[in-house]
Every structure is written in structure tokens, then in C-alpha cells.
Design an enzyme around this catalytic site. Structure first.
Site, short mmCIF file in Angstrom:
data_model
loop_
_atom_site.label_atom_id
_atom_site.label_comp_id
_atom_site.label_asym_id
_atom_site.label_seq_id
_atom_site.Cartn_x
_atom_site.Cartn_y
_atom_site.Cartn_z
N SER A 193 33.22 90.84 86.45
CA SER A 193 32.35 90.91 85.28
C SER A 193 32.78 92.01 84.31
O SER A 193 33.44 92.98 84.69
CB SER A 193 30.90 91.16 85.70
N1 SAH Z 1 30.11 90.97 90.51
C1 SAH Z 1 31.36 90.27 90.64
C2 SAH Z 1 31.28 89.00 89.84
C3 SAH Z 1 31.92 87.88 90.52
S1 SAH Z 1 31.76 86.31 89.74
C4 SAH Z 1 32.50 91.14 90.17
O1 SAH Z 1 32.24 92.02 89.34
O2 SAH Z 1 33.65 90.95 90.59
C5 SAH Z 1 30.54 85.54 90.78
C6 SAH Z 1 30.92 85.36 92.21
O3 SAH Z 1 29.84 84.63 92.81
C7 SAH Z 1 32.16 84.52 92.46
O4 SAH Z 1 33.06 85.25 93.23
C8 SAH Z 1 31.65 83.29 93.21
O5 SAH Z 1 32.53 82.81 94.19
C9 SAH Z 1 30.38 83.83 93.83
N2 SAH Z 1 29.39 82.83 94.22
C10 SAH Z 1 29.02 81.70 93.57
N3 SAH Z 1 28.07 81.06 94.27
C11 SAH Z 1 27.80 81.81 95.39
C12 SAH Z 1 26.91 81.69 96.50
N4 SAH Z 1 26.08 80.66 96.63
N5 SAH Z 1 26.93 82.64 97.44
C13 SAH Z 1 27.77 83.70 97.35
N6 SAH Z 1 28.63 83.87 96.33
C14 SAH Z 1 28.65 82.94 95.35
#
Ligand code: SAH
Length: 218
Positions: A62
Site C-alpha cells: 500500500s
Molecule cells: N498491507 C499490505 C497490503 C497488501 S494488498 C501491504 O502494505 O503490503 C492486500 C493483501 O490482501 C494481498 O496480499 C492479498 O493477497 C490479501 N488478501 C486478499 N484476500 C484475503 C483474505 N481473504 N485473507 C487474507 N488475505 C487476503
């Protein structure tokens, strides 16, 4: 390295504090966590710009401003137990690790979870536990949680997460369609949950039993 610390100070000053994030603990955590260690090597030169970046598996780390803003909205204190859904790179997870007593984070893609676990270890964040699992069902073993942060876009708040939120607790979650969402803050008291709308954001979809169906997203 002092040069990278300087870049982080500038990032916090220009993109975060100037845009209205005030919480000193959040600003301090954003100055401390080395974001360049959470992005692929070839993107390291861009790590301290205010943008989301690809981290593989079709996912993104993000934007720093959004990480800071969500951390502030969550109002975490040093005694809190926090559940995070969507570890991704582990960057937001690490920030929460500095703010809270304990952090539990779930990521559905095991490759990403493994890398995030490695980074927590390298940074000595031993109060953080990352696991591969569908976060929309929560993590009942460690519930209730004082704070829950969802960092993927949901069509609606997953019921298990609201159930696993402590009385007096708060959840922050992006809700909307697959492209854009609004941050929503849920505060739970003895009478129920109160919902408040925040700013517009754009997260990758929350895919799982109480999120989007994978087939709707592909
Ligand atoms: N806060 C993270 C943002 C990652 S993007 C950062 O700064 O790196 C969102 C993430 O949510 C992705 O890696 C995706 O795989 C995960 N995601 C999506 N659905 C999910 C679920 N049901 N349970 C766990 N993770 C999930």
C-alpha cells in the site's frame, strides 16, 4: 543507513504529516520501519515515494500515506491485540507491530506470507504472528481483538470479524466495489456496532468465504 533514514523522514514530512496525519506514535513508526526492505529489489529506489508498488502474485504494497492514515484511524495503543487481514508484504503489519502489544496477521497467498514472516524475523518483531489463511473468517483462537484492520477491499464487513471484535473495539475496513472503496470505521459497544465513513481508497480485492468470490475477481 543514514541516507535511507533521511528519505523516510522526508516521506513522513511531505506525504504523511503534511496531509494531516498527526498521531506521533504513527509518524514515529513510519520513520522507523524500512519500507525498502518490503519491496522487490528492482523497486527499492522507489520505496520512499508515496505510491503503491507491485510485490508479486498480482498484489501490491500500500501507499505510505494510506498505511499511516489507516493506522491513525485504528487508534492503536501499546496494550492492544490487533488482527490484520491481508499481510501482503508485511509493511503495514510491521507498523502495527511497533504500535500494539501483539499482532496477528492473515494472508491468503502463502508465498507472500512466507516472505512477510521472514521480514518480521529480520526486524526482530517477535510480537507479530503471520499465517496463511482466509482472513475473512478471522482467527478465533486469539479472539477477541481490540483492533481489526482489513487491508483489502471488501464488498461488505465479514461477519466473523465483527463477532471477533472486543466490546470497546474498533475495526477499519475498505468497503466498496472491486476498484474503489471508502474506509469504514466500526466501533463496537455493549449495544452494538456504530459505522462511520472515511475517505476514498483503492485496494486489491478481499477474496474469501466472506469476501469476493475468486471467480468474480479474475
Ligand atoms: N498491507 C499490505 C497490503 C497488501 S494488498 C501491504 O502494505 O503490503 C492486500 C493483501 O490482501 C494481498 O496480499 C492479498 O493477497 C490479501 N488478501 C486478499 N484476500 C484475503 C483474505 N481473504 N485473507 C487474507 N488475505 C487476503
Amino acid at each position: 543507513m543514514a541516507e535511507l533514514a533521511l528519505k523516510r523522514d522526508r516521506m513522513v514530512e511531505h506525504h504523511i504529516a503534511r496531509r494531516g496525519v498527526r498521531d506521533p506514535r504513527v509518524l514515529d513508526a513510519m520513520r522507523k520501519i524500512p519500507r525498502h526492505r518490503f519491496v522487490p529489489d528492482h523497486l527499492r529506489p522507489q520505496a520512499y515515494r508515496d505510491s503503491a508498488l507491485p510485490i508479486g502474485s498480482d498484489q501490491t504494497i500500500s501507499q505510505p500515506y494510506v498505511v499511516a492514515r489507516m493506522s491513525e484511524l485504528l487508534a492503536v495503543d501499546a496494550e492492544h491485540t490487533v488482527l490484520e487481514i491481508g499481510s501482503g508484504s508485511g509493511y503495514q503489519t510491521a507498523i502495527l507491530g511497533l504500535l500494539a502489544r501483539r499482532v496477528y496477521s492473515l494472508e491468503r497467498i502463502s508465498d507472500l506470507a512466507k516472505q512477510a514472516i521472514g521480514r518480521m524475523r529480520e526486524l526482530g518483531l517477535d510480537n507479530v504472528k503471520v499465517q496463511t489463511f482466509d482472513g475473512t473468517v478471522g482467527w478465533s483462537e486469539f479472539a477477541p481483538f481490540d483492533r481489526i484492520l482489513v487491508t483489502a477491499g471488501a464488498p461488505a464487513p465479514p461477519k466473523p470479524l465483527l463477532d471477533q471484535l472486543a466490546v470497546g473495539g474498533r475495526m477499519v475496513i475498505p468497503e466498496g466495489d472491486r476498484q474503489t472503496q471508502r474506509l469504514v470505521v466500526y466501533d463496537k459497544d455493549r449495544r452494538g456496532v456504530h459505522r462511520r465513513l472515511g475517505e476514498e481508497v483503492a485496494f486489491v480485492p478481499l477474496i474469501g468465504r466472506h469476501g469476493w468470490d475468486k471467480r468474480e475477481v479474475d
